[in-house]
Design an enzyme around this catalytic site. Structure first.
Site, short mmCIF file in Angstrom:
data_model
loop_
_atom_site.label_atom_id
_atom_site.label_comp_id
_atom_site.label_asym_id
_atom_site.label_seq_id
_atom_site.Cartn_x
_atom_site.Cartn_y
_atom_site.Cartn_z
N ALA A 67 0.74 -1.11 -0.02
CA ALA A 67 -0.06 -0.16 -0.13
C ALA A 67 0.87 1.23 -0.23
O ALA A 67 2.03 0.92 0.45
CB ALA A 67 -0.90 0.12 1.24
N GLY A 112 0.76 -5.19 0.91
CA GLY A 112 -0.56 -5.24 -0.11
C GLY A 112 -0.18 -5.95 -1.12
O GLY A 112 -0.94 -6.45 -2.13
N GLU A 115 -0.22 -9.47 -0.70
CA GLU A 115 -1.77 -9.66 -0.53
C GLU A 115 -2.25 -9.79 -1.98
O GLU A 115 -3.22 -10.81 -2.17
CB GLU A 115 -2.28 -9.00 0.39
N GLU A 135 4.27 -5.21 7.44
CA GLU A 135 3.48 -4.41 8.04
C GLU A 135 3.91 -4.21 9.54
O GLU A 135 3.64 -3.17 9.96
CB GLU A 135 2.01 -4.79 8.19
N1 DAK Z 1 4.68 3.40 -0.70
C1 DAK Z 1 4.86 4.83 -1.29
N2 DAK Z 1 6.19 4.72 -1.90
C2 DAK Z 1 6.72 3.41 -2.24
C3 DAK Z 1 6.54 2.17 -1.65
C4 DAK Z 1 5.33 2.15 -0.74
N3 DAK Z 1 4.99 1.14 -0.24
N4 DAK Z 1 7.44 1.30 -1.86
C5 DAK Z 1 8.44 2.27 -2.58
N5 DAK Z 1 7.92 3.52 -2.70
C6 DAK Z 1 8.72 4.52 -3.43
C7 DAK Z 1 9.78 5.02 -2.86
O1 DAK Z 1 9.28 5.87 -1.65
C8 DAK Z 1 10.77 5.52 -3.69
O2 DAK Z 1 10.18 6.98 -4.07
P1 DAK Z 1 11.14 8.18 -4.07
O3 DAK Z 1 11.78 8.55 -2.92
O4 DAK Z 1 12.00 7.93 -5.47
O5 DAK Z 1 9.93 9.22 -4.56
C9 DAK Z 1 10.42 4.83 -4.98
O6 DAK Z 1 9.31 3.87 -4.48
C10 DAK Z 1 11.49 3.55 -5.04
O7 DAK Z 1 11.83 2.90 -3.70
P2 DAK Z 1 13.11 2.98 -3.14
O8 DAK Z 1 14.07 4.23 -3.48
O9 DAK Z 1 12.82 2.64 -1.81
O10 DAK Z 1 13.89 1.57 -3.71
P3 DAK Z 1 14.70 0.60 -3.12
O11 DAK Z 1 15.24 -0.22 -4.20
O12 DAK Z 1 15.97 1.38 -2.27
O13 DAK Z 1 13.99 -0.08 -2.01
C11 DAK Z 1 12.08 -1.43 -1.51
C12 DAK Z 1 12.91 -1.02 -2.50
C13 DAK Z 1 10.74 -2.04 -2.10
C14 DAK Z 1 12.77 -2.28 -0.58
C15 DAK Z 1 11.55 -0.24 -0.78
O14 DAK Z 1 11.03 0.75 -1.47
C16 DAK Z 1 10.49 -0.53 0.35
O15 DAK Z 1 11.02 -1.06 1.70
N6 DAK Z 1 9.37 -0.15 0.15
C17 DAK Z 1 8.25 -0.14 1.22
C18 DAK Z 1 8.00 -1.71 1.49
C19 DAK Z 1 6.72 -1.90 2.23
O16 DAK Z 1 6.94 -1.67 3.39
N7 DAK Z 1 5.68 -2.15 1.82
C20 DAK Z 1 4.38 -2.48 2.96
C21 DAK Z 1 3.66 -1.54 2.88
S1 DAK Z 1 2.42 -1.39 4.05
C22 DAK Z 1 -4.88 -1.48 4.94
C23 DAK Z 1 -4.65 -2.79 4.37
C24 DAK Z 1 -3.54 -3.20 3.74
C25 DAK Z 1 -2.30 -2.24 3.99
C26 DAK Z 1 -2.63 -0.98 4.74
C27 DAK Z 1 -3.88 -0.73 5.21
N8 DAK Z 1 -5.99 -1.25 5.44
C28 DAK Z 1 -7.21 -2.34 5.30
C29 DAK Z 1 -6.32 -0.06 6.11
C30 DAK Z 1 -1.19 -2.59 3.55
C31 DAK Z 1 -0.07 -2.11 4.07
C32 DAK Z 1 1.14 -2.22 3.25
O17 DAK Z 1 1.21 -2.71 2.09
#
Ligand code: DAK
Length: 261
Positions: A67, A112, A115, A135
């Site tokens: 997400a 997400g 998922e 998460e």
């Molecule tokens: N959200 C927003 N932007 C994201 C992102 C994300 N999840 N993942 C990557 N990006 C963006 C980065 O911010 C960056 O943008 P700029 O800084 O260039 O503007 C760009 O994509 C490239 O990413 P990185 O520079 O970080 O690239 P790296 O190769 O260094 O790292 C990475 C890749 C995938 C390891 C890293 O980007 C990362 O850790 N990303 C976050 C992964 C993560 O934590 N995903 C889980 C998100 S929480 C809900 C239901 C479901 C959910 C929520 C609520 N409800 C029912 C309410 C789900 C929650 C999730 O999915």
């Protein structure tokens, strides 16, 4: 088929391709992506020409990196609730889509994103895939079905290990625990997904779709009830032209020509 801002839909033959198209944000799911997915899934469900769906992410780096954390971090509780309701609706819609779905997982599939892959029927992964449910590192729990679909797929102990640690695992480990069906080289990913889609397309569409319903709904029922559902649906197939065609073709030693009727 309608065009969208943040996702792509393409139809080739009987295969529908649904691509999350936000590669600069690693295809992170924001509200607009979810709204577009919601509309696109309704169109796909109602499009009789599409008989298998392949879901993927644009670019080489990510399937979906979760997400959109930047958008989520700004939400008020009410907006959070709306986001949650929309997300749950979209993921259930994908999971319940009548057509079989194949996730072609081409890189990071986190939160997400994992998922989204779990809401598909079958997952083919690129060797570059990294999948996980991070998460808890953000102070939340998986919210698009991860606690339930992951546990059902890989078992409770493995799901707890992945969710409690938030660690990412590589494609070979994901294959070993049954989280993905097959792992291939990145350049073979789409061909592999299409080969699988074409194998499915050789069969009677109604029978394939009903198999999906009986497997998914049956898993939620006691075995006796699930077997009754199977028997009832088995009987229903005898009301289709495709059942007559499939059995006639076997007896006449020719290949079947299914019409989806
Ligand atoms: N959200 C927003 N932007 C994201 C992102 C994300 N999840 N993942 C990557 N990006 C963006 C980065 O911010 C960056 O943008 P700029 O800084 O260039 O503007 C760009 O994509 C490239 O990413 P990185 O520079 O970080 O690239 P790296 O190769 O260094 O790292 C990475 C890749 C995938 C390891 C890293 O980007 C990362 O850790 N990303 C976050 C992964 C993560 O934590 N995903 C889980 C998100 S929480 C809900 C239901 C479901 C959910 C929520 C609520 N409800 C029912 C309410 C789900 C929650 C999730 O999915």
């Amino acid at each position: 088929m309608k065009t969208f801002n943040k996702i792509l839909i393409d139809i080739k033959g009987k295969i529908g391709y649904l691509t999350i198209n936000q590669p600069k944000a690693l295809n992170a799911l924001d509200s607009e992506v979810l709204q577009e997915l919601n509309e696109a899934l309704t169109e796909i469900q109602n499009n009789a020409d599409i008989q298998v769906v392949i879901v993927t992410g644009a670019g080489e780096k990510a399937f979906v990196a979760g997400a959109n954390i930047k958008e989520m971090s700004q939400k008020t509780p009410i907006e959070g609730m709306t986001f949650s309701e929309l997300g749950n609706h979209v993921f259930s819609k994908l999971s319940n889509l009548k057509q079989p779905t194949i996730a072609a997982v081409n890189g990071f599939a986190l939160g997400g994103g994992s998922e989204l892959a779990l809401a598909c029927d079958i997952r083919i992964a690129s060797e570059t895939m990294k999948i996980g449910q991070p998460e808890v590192a953000l102070g939340i729990i998986p919210g698009f079905g991860g606690t339930q679909r992951l546990s059902r797929l890989v078992g409770v102990a493995k799901a707890k290990e992945l969710i409690f640690t938030g660690k990412n695992i590589k494609a070979d480990e994901a294959e070993k625990i049954g989280l993905v069906n097959k792992v291939v080289a990145p350049e073979e990913l789409m061909t592999e997904a299409e080969t699988l889609a074409n194998q499915i397309l050789k069969n009677a569409p109604f029978a394939v779709q009903q198999s999906k319903v009986v497997i998914d709904k049956g898993l939620e029922l006691p075995l006796d009830h699930a077997l009754t559902l199977e028997a009832d649906t088995f009987g229903l197939c005898f009301a289709t032209e495709d059942q007559t065609e499939g059995m006639s073709a076997f007896i006449e030693k020719r290949s079947s020509k299914f019409k989806g009727q």
